[in-house]
Design a protein around this motif. Structure first.
Motif, mmCIF file in Angstrom:
data_model
loop_
_atom_site.group_PDB
_atom_site.id
_atom_site.type_symbol
_atom_site.label_atom_id
_atom_site.label_comp_id
_atom_site.label_asym_id
_atom_site.label_seq_id
_atom_site.Cartn_x
_atom_site.Cartn_y
_atom_site.Cartn_z
ATOM 1 N N ARG A 110 25.481 -50.393 90.750
ATOM 2 C CA ARG A 110 26.527 -50.539 91.337
ATOM 3 C C ARG A 110 27.381 -50.758 91.257
ATOM 4 O O ARG A 110 28.453 -50.259 90.975
ATOM 5 C CB ARG A 110 25.687 -51.336 92.806
ATOM 6 C CG ARG A 110 27.501 -51.282 93.697
ATOM 7 C CD ARG A 110 26.372 -51.922 95.123
ATOM 8 N NE ARG A 110 24.992 -50.859 95.679
ATOM 9 C CZ ARG A 110 25.114 -50.426 96.479
ATOM 10 N NH1 ARG A 110 26.487 -50.066 96.511
ATOM 11 N NH2 ARG A 110 24.032 -49.754 96.561
ATOM 12 N N SER A 146 34.661 -39.525 94.894
ATOM 13 C CA SER A 146 34.238 -39.872 95.928
ATOM 14 C C SER A 146 32.131 -39.916 95.278
ATOM 15 O O SER A 146 31.667 -40.955 95.895
ATOM 16 C CB SER A 146 34.153 -38.713 96.630
ATOM 17 O OG SER A 146 33.462 -37.635 96.520
ATOM 18 N N GLU A 160 30.992 -45.487 97.296
ATOM 19 C CA GLU A 160 29.821 -44.720 99.167
ATOM 20 C C GLU A 160 30.891 -43.847 100.203
ATOM 21 O O GLU A 160 31.945 -43.597 100.415
ATOM 22 C CB GLU A 160 30.276 -46.704 100.341
ATOM 23 C CG GLU A 160 29.449 -46.969 99.545
ATOM 24 C CD GLU A 160 27.781 -47.431 98.917
ATOM 25 O OE1 GLU A 160 27.118 -45.945 98.925
ATOM 26 O OE2 GLU A 160 27.326 -47.575 98.452
ATOM 27 N N PRO A 161 29.887 -43.234 101.017
ATOM 28 C CA PRO A 161 28.312 -43.559 101.001
ATOM 29 C C PRO A 161 27.962 -42.972 99.663
ATOM 30 O O PRO A 161 26.382 -42.606 99.807
ATOM 31 C CB PRO A 161 28.164 -42.592 102.110
ATOM 32 C CG PRO A 161 28.765 -40.948 102.057
ATOM 33 C CD PRO A 161 30.047 -42.175 101.453
ATOM 34 N N SER A 167 25.518 -45.495 96.948
ATOM 35 C CA SER A 167 24.021 -45.709 96.526
ATOM 36 C C SER A 167 23.135 -44.663 96.718
ATOM 37 O O SER A 167 22.035 -44.585 96.084
ATOM 38 C CB SER A 167 24.131 -46.336 98.550
ATOM 39 O OG SER A 167 24.675 -47.930 98.669
ATOM 40 N N VAL A 222 24.171 -34.888 100.749
ATOM 41 C CA VAL A 222 25.655 -35.553 100.954
ATOM 42 C C VAL A 222 26.889 -34.627 101.234
ATOM 43 O O VAL A 222 27.511 -34.494 101.657
ATOM 44 C CB VAL A 222 25.637 -37.258 100.284
ATOM 45 C CG1 VAL A 222 26.899 -37.632 101.573
ATOM 46 C CG2 VAL A 222 24.499 -38.079 100.164
#
Ligand SMILES: NC(=O)c1ccc[n+]([C@@H]2O[C@H](COP(=O)([O-])OP(=O)(O)OC[C@H]3O[C@@H](n4cnc5c(N)ncnc54)[C@H](OP(=O)(O)O)[C@@H]3O)[C@@H](O)[C@H]2O)c1
Length: 322
Positions: A220, A236, A240-241, A244, A320
């Motif tokens: 991170r 992206s 986040e998201p 993580s 995602v």
């Protein structure tokens, strides 16, 4: 190093090719932050010393800078590697990048690339993006002429969909496709790989480490610390998201790589090479130590058990995007 034949051509590529987008530095829209040209040259020479026999670049990387730096490195070595570069993204005095596949533009681009690289012929010339879409036949026709004129050896495309490949194939035989492929971008597995195998089109996959995410250093803190001149700060997958989700996924890979006595980057690259339809992976490096580590992935053949473990990690990963 292991080699695979690029589709129907007589080019035999090492399964690891050197990717040089980051060598374009940070001073343009799709930059990678500051880059020292001397370090770039050392990296290129190291890659070739390690046995890698081809380099992928593009005119647009650093607005000519990546090709220029490769040209400088080539002047220092005796045996020239196979050179793959790309056209269709052009810029003017204002350094704004636009898409063009007009015949005149493609012909001007190839002359500029030959000059920057300091070579007589480009081994693989690729349309970088199929845009503007209505110009793909015109651009491909111009490239077919360049093959006849002896300026380029083979012609390929990048980021093309099957429908777009079908449109250009009657004009001139497609040698290769350069699509994205990594554990985090598996779109080509559905239909594209089978299509390429059926038509004997070579497949050289890009971003196998997903631009640095699938490496030991990914965290991170590292992702959030990227400078503004590094386009990944706006990606992206580094925010986040997704961030993580990616950090957690990489932790799973870390455990597995450690157990095998390998690194995450090696695991990520070897995973792309498990597919027989893939000719080679284009592995980006901007420092010598990076390619010293990643070149070893070319010799690692994953076992069924290893592939299965990665599939399990991917299944657990929330979907995602892509
Ligand atoms: N046709 C297209 O549209 C297209 C698009 C993308 C890429 N490409 C081609 O494919 C090549 C490879 O893709 P890519 O550069 O996007 O992504 P990549 O190969 O997945 O990642 C490359 C980046 O990861 C980091 N890295 C490399 N080795 C490492 C190591 N051993 N440990 C830790 N970090 C390491 C380096 O950046 P940091 O050190 O800054 O983290 C490096 O620039 C490009 O250079 C380009 O030639 C083509």
């Amino acid at each position: 190093m292991r080699k695979r034949q690029l589709g129907w051509t007589d080019l035999h590529l090492t399964t690891i090719g050197l990717g040089t987008w980051a060598l374009g530095g940070g001073e343009w829209e799709w930059g990678w932050g500051p880059q020292d040209d001397r370090e770039s040259i050392v990296t290129i020479r190291r890659a070739l010393d390690l046995g890698i026999n081809w380099i992928d670049t593009a005119a647009v990387y650093g607005l000519g800078r990546s090709e220029e730096v490769i040209g400088k490195a080539l002047r220092l070595i005796d045996e020239r590697p196979i050179i793959a570069t790309k056209c269709s993204l052009v810029w003017g005095e204002d350094r704004v990048v636009i898409n063009s596949l007009k015949k005149k533009s493609v012909k001007e681009e190839v002359e500029a690339s030959l000059k920057r690289l300091g070579v007589e012929i480009i081994d693989l010339y690729q349309i970088h993006w199929p845009n503007p879409e209505e110009e793909i036949e015109e651009g491909w026709g111009a490239i077919a002429d360049l093959v006849k004129e002896g300026k380029i050896r083979y012609a390929g495309v990048s980021n093309f969909k099957i429908e777009q490949l079908k449109r250009i194939q009657p004009i001139h035989r497609v040698a290769s496709l350069q699509p994205p492929y990594s554990m985090l971008r598996r779109g080509i597995e559905d239909e594209t790989l089978a299509y390429c195998a059926e038509h004997d089109i070579g497949v050289i996959v890009y971003s196998p480490m997903q631009k640095g995410i699938l490496t030991d250093k990914f965290s991170r803190e590292w992702a959030l610390g990227l400078p503004e001149s590094d386009h990944r700060a706006r990606d992206s997958r580094f925010q986040e998201p997704m961030l993580s989700v990616n950090v957690e996924f990489v932790e799973g890979l870390r455990e597995m790589a450690k157990e095998k006595g390998k690194t995450i980057a090696q695991l990520a690259i070897a995973w792309t090479l498990r597919r027989p339809e893939v000719t080679a992976a284009i592995v980006g490096a901007r420092k010598p130590y990076q390619i010293e580590e990643t070149v070893q992935a070319g010799e690692w053949e994953l076992t069924e058990e290893e592939i299965e473990r990665i599939a399990e990690l991917l299944d657990k990963r929330p979907d995602v995007i892509e």
